[in-house]
Write a protein that holds these residues in place. Structure first.
Motif, PDB file in Angstrom:
ATOM      1  N   LEU A  37       1.587  43.313 -61.847  1.00  0.00           N
ATOM      2  CA  LEU A  37       1.849  42.958 -63.236  1.00  0.00           C
ATOM      3  C   LEU A  37       0.967  43.805 -64.142  1.00  0.00           C
ATOM      4  CD1 LEU A  37       1.994  39.073 -62.974  1.00  0.00           C
ATOM      5  CD2 LEU A  37       3.899  40.680 -63.023  1.00  0.00           C
ATOM      6  N   ARG A  38       1.608  44.539 -65.020  1.00  0.00           N
ATOM      7  CA  ARG A  38       0.839  45.306 -65.992  1.00  0.00           C
ATOM      8  C   ARG A  38       0.401  44.388 -67.128  1.00  0.00           C
ATOM      9  NH1 ARG A  38       5.065  50.059 -67.139  1.00  0.00           N
ATOM     10  NH2 ARG A  38       6.373  48.202 -67.333  1.00  0.00           N
ATOM     11  N   LYS A  39      -0.765  44.652 -67.670  1.00  0.00           N
ATOM     12  CA  LYS A  39      -1.265  43.828 -68.755  1.00  0.00           C
ATOM     13  C   LYS A  39      -0.299  43.911 -69.930  1.00  0.00           C
ATOM     14  CE  LYS A  39      -5.448  42.859 -71.384  1.00  0.00           C
ATOM     15  NZ  LYS A  39      -6.848  43.267 -71.658  1.00  0.00           N
ATOM     16  N   SER A  40       0.177  42.761 -70.378  1.00  0.00           N
ATOM     17  CA  SER A  40       1.187  42.731 -71.431  1.00  0.00           C
ATOM     18  C   SER A  40       0.549  42.426 -72.775  1.00  0.00           C
ATOM     19  CB  SER A  40       2.237  41.661 -71.114  1.00  0.00           C
ATOM     20  OG  SER A  40       3.144  41.531 -72.190  1.00  0.00           O
ATOM     21  N   HIS A  41       1.019  43.118 -73.804  1.00  0.00           N
ATOM     22  CA  HIS A  41       0.576  42.882 -75.173  1.00  0.00           C
ATOM     23  C   HIS A  41       1.742  42.413 -76.034  1.00  0.00           C
ATOM     24  CE1 HIS A  41      -2.986  45.835 -74.462  1.00  0.00           C
ATOM     25  NE2 HIS A  41      -3.257  44.612 -74.058  1.00  0.00           N
ATOM     26  N   THR A  42       2.699  41.738 -75.385  1.00  0.00           N
ATOM     27  CA  THR A  42       3.864  41.221 -76.105  1.00  0.00           C
ATOM     28  C   THR A  42       3.904  39.703 -76.006  1.00  0.00           C
ATOM     29  OG1 THR A  42       5.150  43.229 -75.663  1.00  0.00           O
ATOM     30  CG2 THR A  42       6.367  41.252 -76.304  1.00  0.00           C
ATOM     31  N   ILE A  43       3.898  39.051 -77.161  1.00  0.00           N
ATOM     32  CA  ILE A  43       4.014  37.595 -77.248  1.00  0.00           C
ATOM     33  C   ILE A  43       5.452  37.288 -77.643  1.00  0.00           C
ATOM     34  CG2 ILE A  43       3.197  35.521 -78.428  1.00  0.00           C
ATOM     35  CD1 ILE A  43       0.650  37.167 -79.158  1.00  0.00           C
ATOM     36  N   CYS A  44       6.102  36.435 -76.892  1.00  0.00           N
ATOM     37  CA  CYS A  44       7.481  36.055 -77.217  1.00  0.00           C
ATOM     38  C   CYS A  44       7.476  34.625 -77.742  1.00  0.00           C
ATOM     39  CB  CYS A  44       8.378  36.156 -75.984  1.00  0.00           C
ATOM     40  SG  CYS A  44      10.127  35.847 -76.340  1.00  0.00           S
ATOM     41  N   LEU A  45       8.002  34.435 -78.962  1.00  0.00           N
ATOM     42  CA  LEU A  45       7.994  33.120 -79.604  1.00  0.00           C
ATOM     43  C   LEU A  45       9.406  32.715 -80.027  1.00  0.00           C
ATOM     44  CD1 LEU A  45       4.883  33.406 -81.975  1.00  0.00           C
ATOM     45  CD2 LEU A  45       4.995  32.439 -79.674  1.00  0.00           C
TER      46      LEU A  45
ATOM     47  N   GLY B 209       2.434  30.863 -90.979  1.00  0.00           N
ATOM     48  CA  GLY B 209       2.615  29.432 -90.782  1.00  0.00           C
ATOM     49  C   GLY B 209       3.427  29.124 -89.532  1.00  0.00           C
ATOM     50  N   HIS B 210       4.460  29.947 -89.275  1.00  0.00           N
ATOM     51  CA  HIS B 210       5.280  29.757 -88.073  1.00  0.00           C
ATOM     52  C   HIS B 210       4.459  30.027 -86.821  1.00  0.00           C
ATOM     53  CE1 HIS B 210       9.035  29.614 -85.757  1.00  0.00           C
ATOM     54  NE2 HIS B 210       8.541  30.642 -85.065  1.00  0.00           N
ATOM     55  N   VAL B 211       3.683  31.129 -86.823  1.00  0.00           N
ATOM     56  CA  VAL B 211       2.855  31.473 -85.668  1.00  0.00           C
ATOM     57  C   VAL B 211       1.807  30.391 -85.419  1.00  0.00           C
ATOM     58  CG1 VAL B 211       1.168  33.131 -84.769  1.00  0.00           C
ATOM     59  CG2 VAL B 211       3.233  33.951 -85.913  1.00  0.00           C
ATOM     60  N   ASP B 212       1.180  29.913 -86.496  1.00  0.00           N
ATOM     61  CA  ASP B 212       0.172  28.859 -86.347  1.00  0.00           C
ATOM     62  C   ASP B 212       0.777  27.597 -85.745  1.00  0.00           C
ATOM     63  OD1 ASP B 212      -1.706  30.542 -87.400  1.00  0.00           O
ATOM     64  OD2 ASP B 212      -1.732  29.632 -89.400  1.00  0.00           O
ATOM     65  N   GLY B 213       1.992  27.264 -86.181  1.00  0.00           N
ATOM     66  CA  GLY B 213       2.660  26.082 -85.648  1.00  0.00           C
ATOM     67  C   GLY B 213       2.954  26.216 -84.161  1.00  0.00           C
ATOM     68  N   GLN B 214       3.376  27.406 -83.738  1.00  0.00           N
ATOM     69  CA  GLN B 214       3.658  27.639 -82.328  1.00  0.00           C
ATOM     70  C   GLN B 214       2.377  27.615 -81.499  1.00  0.00           C
ATOM     71  OE1 GLN B 214       6.611  27.874 -80.733  1.00  0.00           O
ATOM     72  NE2 GLN B 214       7.599  27.393 -82.691  1.00  0.00           N
ATOM     73  N   TRP B 215       1.304  28.176 -82.056  1.00  0.00           N
ATOM     74  CA  TRP B 215       0.035  28.177 -81.320  1.00  0.00           C
ATOM     75  C   TRP B 215      -0.484  26.751 -81.151  1.00  0.00           C
ATOM     76  CZ3 TRP B 215      -5.011  26.845 -83.042  1.00  0.00           C
ATOM     77  CH2 TRP B 215      -6.004  27.073 -82.078  1.00  0.00           C
ATOM     78  N   SER B 216      -0.339  25.945 -82.180  1.00  0.00           N
ATOM     79  CA  SER B 216      -0.786  24.563 -82.101  1.00  0.00           C
ATOM     80  C   SER B 216       0.011  23.778 -81.062  1.00  0.00           C
ATOM     81  CB  SER B 216      -0.653  23.894 -83.470  1.00  0.00           C
ATOM     82  OG  SER B 216      -1.036  22.532 -83.414  1.00  0.00           O
ATOM     83  N   ALA B 217       1.317  24.027 -80.992  1.00  0.00           N
ATOM     84  CA  ALA B 217       2.177  23.286 -80.070  1.00  0.00           C
ATOM     85  C   ALA B 217       2.141  23.854 -78.655  1.00  0.00           C
ATOM     86  CB  ALA B 217       3.615  23.283 -80.591  1.00  0.00           C
TER      87      ALA B 217
END
Length: 410
Positions: free
Chosen positions: A5-13, A32-40
């Motif tokens: 597995l290569r180190k990935s720098h892609t976040i899929c939301l 705000g959307h990113v913060d909501g996803q991180w919280s959940a």
């Protein structure tokens, strides 16, 4: 060479396609959307996200024409890919999910090209791209505990005209490990099953399954004992019956039926003591009863000699005494391999292909009757985790594979 597995720098939301353009153009709304996803769902993000992140630039994909925003976390840049876009911008999920769903059932790539367009290699590459993700890390999500009891066996197949083996690990209806071994020796199988071991320990440091069910092949058992010292290796009771059935059912009908009935009576014993007693009585019956052929007495004698190894399962509630769950997966895998006329190219490519298929198997919806039985939980992965990130199975898979299923180091 094993798949790494290569180190990935892609976040899929998760994103809704019809709202995405408006979100990405407004930094405040996007944050705000990113913060909501991180919280959940903090498992979708790299370590260090809680210490804050900086908004970076926006880049536009030439392939799909959509904008991709980047953020900086602990000095490292990450791209945020929406769940409706395939890896490497290979297409939109709305255009690919039906074709990839059919891959669960072994529909050949040329048939997909005939029905859905593009070329066979397009669909082949999409499946292989999925195989770059951690199978364990992508499948087991959201704090779900890794299974204590697993099953393992090798699928005999071919690579470039020569024989090879797919070391397969299964638990909770899901494929958790698949790797190609060039032979069925202890060293090769230890390396192949080591792919599962590495991914599982990355997902849960210190992880060691309590039991593993195998078909009795010594090299398989040695590999698991080496990878997980102290693990209890269980022999599959079903294989005793299969050996008897394959050699005696047609030739010795009535004798086989009587022996098989007594054999399954042993399996159904309610306790370890009762099991051991029934096995002893069965062995005595073979010796003192009517003259029986070796096709029947051989497997039963072997059961008697290894009685303690089979009865050990009673001390581990929830373990697998038979390989039924694994056999169902192997049937699907056999159709997949037949549909592609087995493996082509190199070993690394073969592994990407079978790993991609494994993730499709885990996330694609099951038979509607099975879904109804499990109260609407559509796929093996959803039943394992108890939830899904998205209703669309392919988007759920892609979100689960954020950072390739492996959280980055701080």
């Amino acid at each position: 060479m094993k798949t790494k597995l290569r180190k990935s720098h892609t976040i899929c939301l998760p994103f809704e396609k019809n709202r995405y353009d408006g979100l990405i153009k407004d930094p405040k709304t996007f944050r705000g959307h990113v913060d909501g996803q991180w919280s959940a769902h903090p498992e979708l993000f790299p370590e260090g996200m809680g210490r804050g992140y900086a908004m970076k630039d926006i880049r536009r994909s030439k392939k799909l024409g959509i904008a991709i925003r980047r953020i900086t976390v602990s000095g490292t840049d990450y791209s945020i890919r929406p769940s409706f876009a395939m890896p490497y911008m290979g297409g939109f999920t709305t255009d690919t999910e039906k074709a990839l769903y059919l891959r669960k059932y072994g529909v050949p790539f040329h048939a997909l090209a005939h029905v859905f367009g593009r070329g066979p290699m397009y669909w082949y590459r999409l499946e292989n791209h999925l195989g770059r993700n951690s199978v364990v890390g992508t499948t087991v999500r959201g704090g779900t505990a890794l299974p204590k009891h697993v099953l393992a066996d090798e699928k005999h197949t071919r690579l470039g005209g020569g024989k090879c083996y797919v070391a397969t690990t299964v638990a909770k209806e899901c494929v958790l490990g698949v790797a190609v071994a060039e032979n069925a020796g202890t060293e090769a199988l230890t390396e192949a099953y080591g792919v599962f071991a590495g991914e599982a320990k990355a997902a849960g440091p210190g992880y060691r399954p309590e039991t593993v069910n195998t078909d009795g092949w010594a090299a398989t058992q040695n590999a698991w004992a080496a990878l997980f010292p102290g693990i209890l290796v269980l022999c599959c009771f079903l294989h005793i019956f299969i050996k008897m059935r394959d050699r005696a059912k047609l030739k010795y009908g009535a004798l086989f039926l009587g022996a098989a009935t007594k054999l399954w009576g042993c399996y159904r014993a309610a306790s370890k003591a009762a099991f051991s007693q029934r096995v002893r009585r069965l062995v005595e019956w073979c010796a003192a009863g009517p003259a029986l052929p070796a096709a029947i007495t051989g497997p039963i004698r072997k059961l008697g000699e290894n009685r303690r190894r089979y009865s050990a399962a009673y001390g581990h509630p929830g373990c697998h005494r038979t390989s039924n769950m694994l056999d169902r997966v192997m049937q699907r895998m056999d159709r997949h391999l037949f549909g592609t006329q087995y493996f082509h190219g190199g070993r690394a490519t073969a592994e990407l292909n079978i790993r991609g298929w494994a993730l499709i198997y885990n996330f694609a919806p099951s038979n509607p009757m099975t879904v109804k039985k499990h109260l609407g939980k559509k796929s093996p992965a959803e039943r394992l985790n108890g939830f899904s990130y998205q209703d669309n199975w392919l988007e759920n898979l892609l979100v689960s594979a954020s950072l390739q299923g492996v959280r980055a180091s701080p």
